[in-house]
Design an enzyme around this catalytic site. Structure first.
Site, PDB file in Angstrom:
ATOM      1  N   SER A 129       0.846  -1.202   0.000  1.00 29.47           N
ATOM      2  CA  SER A 129       0.000   0.000   0.000  1.00 29.47           C
ATOM      3  C   SER A 129       0.876   1.244   0.000  1.00 29.47           C
ATOM      4  O   SER A 129       1.963   1.262   0.595  1.00 29.47           O
ATOM      5  CB  SER A 129      -0.857  -0.030   1.267  1.00 29.47           C
ATOM      6  OG  SER A 129      -1.513   1.205   1.446  1.00 29.47           O
ATOM      7  N   TYR A 153      -1.568  -0.779  10.712  1.00 28.83           N
ATOM      8  CA  TYR A 153      -1.851  -1.377   9.398  1.00 28.83           C
ATOM      9  C   TYR A 153      -0.671  -1.118   8.444  1.00 28.83           C
ATOM     10  O   TYR A 153      -0.159  -2.026   7.785  1.00 28.83           O
ATOM     11  CB  TYR A 153      -3.148  -0.798   8.811  1.00 28.83           C
ATOM     12  CG  TYR A 153      -3.330  -1.131   7.357  1.00 28.83           C
ATOM     13  CD1 TYR A 153      -3.623  -2.429   6.951  1.00 28.83           C
ATOM     14  CD2 TYR A 153      -3.161  -0.157   6.358  1.00 28.83           C
ATOM     15  CE1 TYR A 153      -3.765  -2.744   5.604  1.00 28.83           C
ATOM     16  CE2 TYR A 153      -3.307  -0.462   5.018  1.00 28.83           C
ATOM     17  CZ  TYR A 153      -3.604  -1.758   4.643  1.00 28.83           C
ATOM     18  OH  TYR A 153      -3.723  -2.066   3.309  1.00 28.83           O
ATOM     19  N   LYS A 157       2.299  -3.662   6.479  1.00 29.21           N
ATOM     20  CA  LYS A 157       2.672  -3.696   5.055  1.00 29.21           C
ATOM     21  C   LYS A 157       4.185  -3.481   4.893  1.00 29.21           C
ATOM     22  O   LYS A 157       4.834  -4.140   4.076  1.00 29.21           O
ATOM     23  CB  LYS A 157       1.880  -2.636   4.277  1.00 29.21           C
ATOM     24  CG  LYS A 157       0.383  -2.917   4.205  1.00 29.21           C
ATOM     25  CD  LYS A 157       0.087  -4.207   3.457  1.00 29.21           C
ATOM     26  CE  LYS A 157      -1.401  -4.514   3.404  1.00 29.21           C
ATOM     27  NZ  LYS A 157      -1.712  -5.841   2.846  1.00 29.21           N
TER      28      LYS A 157
HETATM   29  P1  NAD Z   1     -10.915  -6.997   1.241  1.00 23.51           P
HETATM   30  O1  NAD Z   1     -11.088  -6.968   2.712  1.00 23.51           O
HETATM   31  O2  NAD Z   1     -12.092  -6.747   0.384  1.00 23.51           O
HETATM   32  O3  NAD Z   1     -10.287  -8.401   0.798  1.00 23.51           O
HETATM   33  C1  NAD Z   1      -9.393  -9.112   1.634  1.00 23.51           C
HETATM   34  C2  NAD Z   1      -9.860 -10.563   1.647  1.00 23.51           C
HETATM   35  O4  NAD Z   1      -8.959 -11.316   2.481  1.00 23.51           O
HETATM   36  C3  NAD Z   1     -11.257 -10.736   2.229  1.00 23.51           C
HETATM   37  O5  NAD Z   1     -12.019 -11.554   1.371  1.00 23.51           O
HETATM   38  C4  NAD Z   1     -11.014 -11.411   3.575  1.00 23.51           C
HETATM   39  O6  NAD Z   1     -12.078 -12.261   3.942  1.00 23.51           O
HETATM   40  C5  NAD Z   1      -9.725 -12.165   3.304  1.00 23.51           C
HETATM   41  N1  NAD Z   1      -8.907 -12.450   4.484  1.00 23.51           N
HETATM   42  C6  NAD Z   1      -8.492 -11.588   5.444  1.00 23.51           C
HETATM   43  N2  NAD Z   1      -7.752 -12.225   6.352  1.00 23.51           N
HETATM   44  C7  NAD Z   1      -7.673 -13.519   5.959  1.00 23.51           C
HETATM   45  C8  NAD Z   1      -7.042 -14.683   6.489  1.00 23.51           C
HETATM   46  N3  NAD Z   1      -6.347 -14.648   7.624  1.00 23.51           N
HETATM   47  N4  NAD Z   1      -7.158 -15.840   5.817  1.00 23.51           N
HETATM   48  C9  NAD Z   1      -7.875 -15.906   4.664  1.00 23.51           C
HETATM   49  N5  NAD Z   1      -8.504 -14.854   4.133  1.00 23.51           N
HETATM   50  C10 NAD Z   1      -8.403 -13.673   4.774  1.00 23.51           C
HETATM   51  O7  NAD Z   1      -9.741  -5.976   0.886  1.00 23.51           O
HETATM   52  P2  NAD Z   1      -9.265  -5.441  -0.528  1.00 23.51           P
HETATM   53  O8  NAD Z   1      -9.654  -4.012  -0.615  1.00 23.51           O
HETATM   54  O9  NAD Z   1      -9.649  -6.371  -1.600  1.00 23.51           O
HETATM   55  O10 NAD Z   1      -7.698  -5.476  -0.298  1.00 23.51           O
HETATM   56  C11 NAD Z   1      -6.903  -6.567  -0.710  1.00 23.51           C
HETATM   57  C12 NAD Z   1      -5.480  -6.325  -0.273  1.00 23.51           C
HETATM   58  O11 NAD Z   1      -5.023  -5.074  -0.784  1.00 23.51           O
HETATM   59  C13 NAD Z   1      -5.288  -6.246   1.225  1.00 23.51           C
HETATM   60  O12 NAD Z   1      -4.059  -6.861   1.537  1.00 23.51           O
HETATM   61  C14 NAD Z   1      -5.216  -4.757   1.517  1.00 23.51           C
HETATM   62  O13 NAD Z   1      -4.465  -4.484   2.673  1.00 23.51           O
HETATM   63  C15 NAD Z   1      -4.509  -4.265   0.269  1.00 23.51           C
HETATM   64  N6  NAD Z   1      -4.776  -2.859  -0.049  1.00 23.51           N
HETATM   65  C16 NAD Z   1      -6.066  -2.432  -0.221  1.00 23.51           C
HETATM   66  C17 NAD Z   1      -6.319  -1.098  -0.542  1.00 23.51           C
HETATM   67  C18 NAD Z   1      -7.729  -0.579  -0.700  1.00 23.51           C
HETATM   68  O14 NAD Z   1      -7.901   0.651  -0.656  1.00 23.51           O
HETATM   69  N7  NAD Z   1      -8.727  -1.432  -0.901  1.00 23.51           N
HETATM   70  C19 NAD Z   1      -5.245  -0.197  -0.686  1.00 23.51           C
HETATM   71  C20 NAD Z   1      -3.952  -0.676  -0.516  1.00 23.51           C
HETATM   72  C21 NAD Z   1      -3.727  -2.011  -0.201  1.00 23.51           C
HETATM   73  C1  WQD Z   2      -9.335   9.736   0.744  1.00 21.00           C
HETATM   74  C2  WQD Z   2      -9.539  11.235   0.947  1.00 21.00           C
HETATM   75  C3  WQD Z   2      -9.800  11.860   3.247  1.00 21.00           C
HETATM   76  C4  WQD Z   2     -13.587   9.742   3.831  1.00 21.00           C
HETATM   77  C5  WQD Z   2      -6.882   4.729   2.969  1.00 21.00           C
HETATM   78  C6  WQD Z   2      -5.834   4.013   3.767  1.00 21.00           C
HETATM   79  C7  WQD Z   2      -4.801   3.431   2.861  1.00 21.00           C
HETATM   80  C8  WQD Z   2      -5.418   2.592   1.745  1.00 21.00           C
HETATM   81  C9  WQD Z   2      -6.550   3.297   1.060  1.00 21.00           C
HETATM   82  C10 WQD Z   2      -5.310   0.295   2.302  1.00 21.00           C
HETATM   83  C11 WQD Z   2      -8.767  11.805   2.133  1.00 21.00           C
HETATM   84  C12 WQD Z   2     -11.066  12.146   2.487  1.00 21.00           C
HETATM   85  C13 WQD Z   2     -12.416  10.272   3.319  1.00 21.00           C
HETATM   86  C14 WQD Z   2     -14.655  10.620   4.151  1.00 21.00           C
HETATM   87  C15 WQD Z   2     -13.329  12.479   3.395  1.00 21.00           C
HETATM   88  N1  WQD Z   2      -5.958   1.374   2.216  1.00 21.00           N
HETATM   89  N2  WQD Z   2     -12.297  11.608   3.089  1.00 21.00           N
HETATM   90  N3  WQD Z   2     -14.479  11.949   3.910  1.00 21.00           N
HETATM   91  O1  WQD Z   2      -6.998   7.774   3.619  1.00 21.00           O
HETATM   92  O2  WQD Z   2      -6.073   8.016   1.280  1.00 21.00           O
HETATM   93  O3  WQD Z   2      -6.257   5.798   2.268  1.00 21.00           O
HETATM   94  O4  WQD Z   2      -7.447   3.825   2.033  1.00 21.00           O
HETATM   95  O5  WQD Z   2      -4.132   0.131   2.161  1.00 21.00           O
HETATM   96  O6  WQD Z   2      -3.987   2.676   3.665  1.00 21.00           O
HETATM   97  O7  WQD Z   2      -5.237   4.942   4.664  1.00 21.00           O
HETATM   98  O8  WQD Z   2      -8.309   6.942   1.605  1.00 21.00           O
HETATM   99  O9  WQD Z   2     -10.668   6.988   0.948  1.00 21.00           O
HETATM  100  O10 WQD Z   2     -10.102   7.075   3.400  1.00 21.00           O
HETATM  101  O11 WQD Z   2      -9.600   9.059   1.959  1.00 21.00           O
HETATM  102  O12 WQD Z   2     -13.225  13.683   3.191  1.00 21.00           O
HETATM  103  O13 WQD Z   2     -15.728  10.200   4.638  1.00 21.00           O
HETATM  104  O14 WQD Z   2     -10.924  11.469   1.247  1.00 21.00           O
HETATM  105  O15 WQD Z   2      -9.563  12.854   4.192  1.00 21.00           O
HETATM  106  O16 WQD Z   2      -8.373  13.112   1.778  1.00 21.00           O
HETATM  107  P1  WQD Z   2      -6.860   7.238   2.260  1.00 21.00           P
HETATM  108  P2  WQD Z   2      -9.745   7.442   2.006  1.00 21.00           P
END
Ligand code: NAD
Ligand code: WQD
Length: 343
Positions: A129, A153, A157
């Site tokens: 991330s 979190y 990562k």
């Molecule tokens: P999500 O929660 O929708 O998907 C994660 C999946 O992993 C879920 O289906 C959950 O049930 C499963 N899971 C969690 N722990 C588990 C375990 N111990 N064993 C088996 N399954 C397990 O999340 P997502 O948005 O699809 O994110 C996927 C990956 O990308 C994650 O690693 C997350 O940290 C990373 N990521 C997401 C974002 C985002 O904004 N969505 C941003 C950056 C990184």
């Molecule tokens: C985006 C922008 C907020 C909600 C997070 C995690 C990051 C990654 C993605 C997993 C910011 C603003 C938000 C709201 C708002 N996840 N905001 N009102 O914070 O960039 O990233 O999700 O890895 O680790 O930190 O994403 O969508 O929460 O926020 O004004 O109700 O929207 O302040 O500027 P962020 P976000």
């Protein structure tokens, strides 16, 4: 060659399964459904028109993972690459339940690597991330920017990347790519799969779509006094379908590389969009107005974050193709057709 997709029932996992299928890869899925439902996999089957082989298994169960590797090999469909999505991902929850996050995200990775090592599986694509960077020293974020996460979190990562780097060094057959996602939003254009968070969303895009549905009264905009184009926070939003395609390209890159390595790669568009700009684009694309209130800044938020995505282009041949308008249109299409998500 078969790919093991952990966390395949989640938001990014489901979209990646569709792209893997479109590129003719075989895969099996492991998920414990802690943040998803089997209905998400049924929805993927509707798009691909093929049954999905999945295991309701926790990635911290090393023996079960090893059994899956062995069974696949015995059946003549050996797993050669793992895409590891499975993790917990809420920043705020990671502060209140830090140990649970380390146990799931780090414990899960260690058990997975243990099973992979015993079964001679040497390739992994890891979901990292942009949160690993913390406060920007300069923008856009380059991969060599210092890694200084600001919450548990983010620490999971950053630690996972370090573990993968060391794992790659322990055996020259081991290859690992950590994909540092910026802000994935949107949904598959079919409207059959999409993001389905539990409860009130933390992230902005699902919050906006729920305001658009009328399930939430207004959007709280966390701060309008940042030094950005209009005072609101700026992020690098990317379409989840673009993001999914990067995983398929990463698998291809891993499979063709002969030398072992670890590489961290940004995945973003390279363009920042403010909260106001996102809201305006959503209103324009979807014809729904989004009431909002200005609220105080959210703890831990950075003012601006966007990627330099050049390495992704050079290494795996990936660039984001879809626009903010596409993200808004497709994300709304999913939410409108599925106002209760998969339920
Ligand atoms: P999500 O929660 O929708 O998907 C994660 C999946 O992993 C879920 O289906 C959950 O049930 C499963 N899971 C969690 N722990 C588990 C375990 N111990 N064993 C088996 N399954 C397990 O999340 P997502 O948005 O699809 O994110 C996927 C990956 O990308 C994650 O690693 C997350 O940290 C990373 N990521 C997401 C974002 C985002 O904004 N969505 C941003 C950056 C990184
Ligand atoms: C985006 C922008 C907020 C909600 C997070 C995690 C990051 C990654 C993605 C997993 C910011 C603003 C938000 C709201 C708002 N996840 N905001 N009102 O914070 O960039 O990233 O999700 O890895 O680790 O930190 O994403 O969508 O929460 O926020 O004004 O109700 O929207 O302040 O500027 P962020 P976000």
């Amino acid at each position: 060659m078969t790919i093991l997709v952990t966390g395949g029932a989640g938001f990014i996992g489901t979209h990646t399964l569709v792209e893997l299928d479109a590129a003719d890869h075989s895969f099996v899925v492991v998920d414990n459904f802690s943040n998803s439902s089997q209905k998400a996999l049924t929805a993927v089957e509707k798009i691909t028109n093929k049954p999905i082989c999945f295991f309701d298994v926790d990635v911290r169960n090393e023996e079960a993972l090893q059994q899956i590797f062995e069974n696949q090999a015995a059946a003549g469909r050996p797993i050669t690459t793992v895409i590891h999505f499975a993790a917990l991902k809420s920043v705020s929850e990671s502060v209140s339940h830090a140990v649970r996050y380390y146990d799931n995200n780090i414990g899960g990775l260690l058990k997975l690597l243990g099973a992979m090592t015993k079964s001679n599986v040497n390739n992994i694509v890891f979901s990292s991330s942009a949160t690993v960077y913390g406060d920007p020293e300069a923008l856009p974020f380059e991969e060599n920017h210092p890694v200084r996460p600001k919450n548990p979190y983010g620490h999971t990562k950053a630690m996972a990347e370090q573990i993968l780097d060391d794992w790659a060094k322990q055996d020259k057959k081991n290859k690992a790519i950590a994909l540092r996602y910026f802000n994935p939003i949107g949904a598959h254009p079919s409207g059959i799969i999409g993001e389905d968070p539990n409860g009130v969303p933390n992230n902005i895009f699902p919050y906006i779509t729920r305001v658009a549905l009328g399930h939430l009264p207004w959007l709280n905009i966390f701060g309008n006094d940042y030094s950005t184009v209009d005072g609101t926070g700026v992020r690098d939003y990317l379409h989840v379908v673009d993001l999914a395609k990067a995983h398929e390209l990463s698998v291809r890159y891993l499979e063709k590389s002969s030398e072992g390595f670890f590489k961290a790669v940004n995945l973003g568009t390279g363009t920042g969009t403010s909260v106001f700009q996102l809201v305006q684009s959503f209103e324009l694309q979807c014809g729904v107005s989004i009431p909002y209130q200005i609220a105080t800044r959210r703890n831990g938020d950075v003012s601006s974050a966007w990627a330099n995505p050049q390495l992704a282009k050079n290494l795996i041949g990936w660039t984001a193709k879809l626009s903010i308008a596409d993200m808004c249109r497709d994300g709304w299409n999913w939410q409108y057709k599925n106002p209760r998500g998969y339920n």
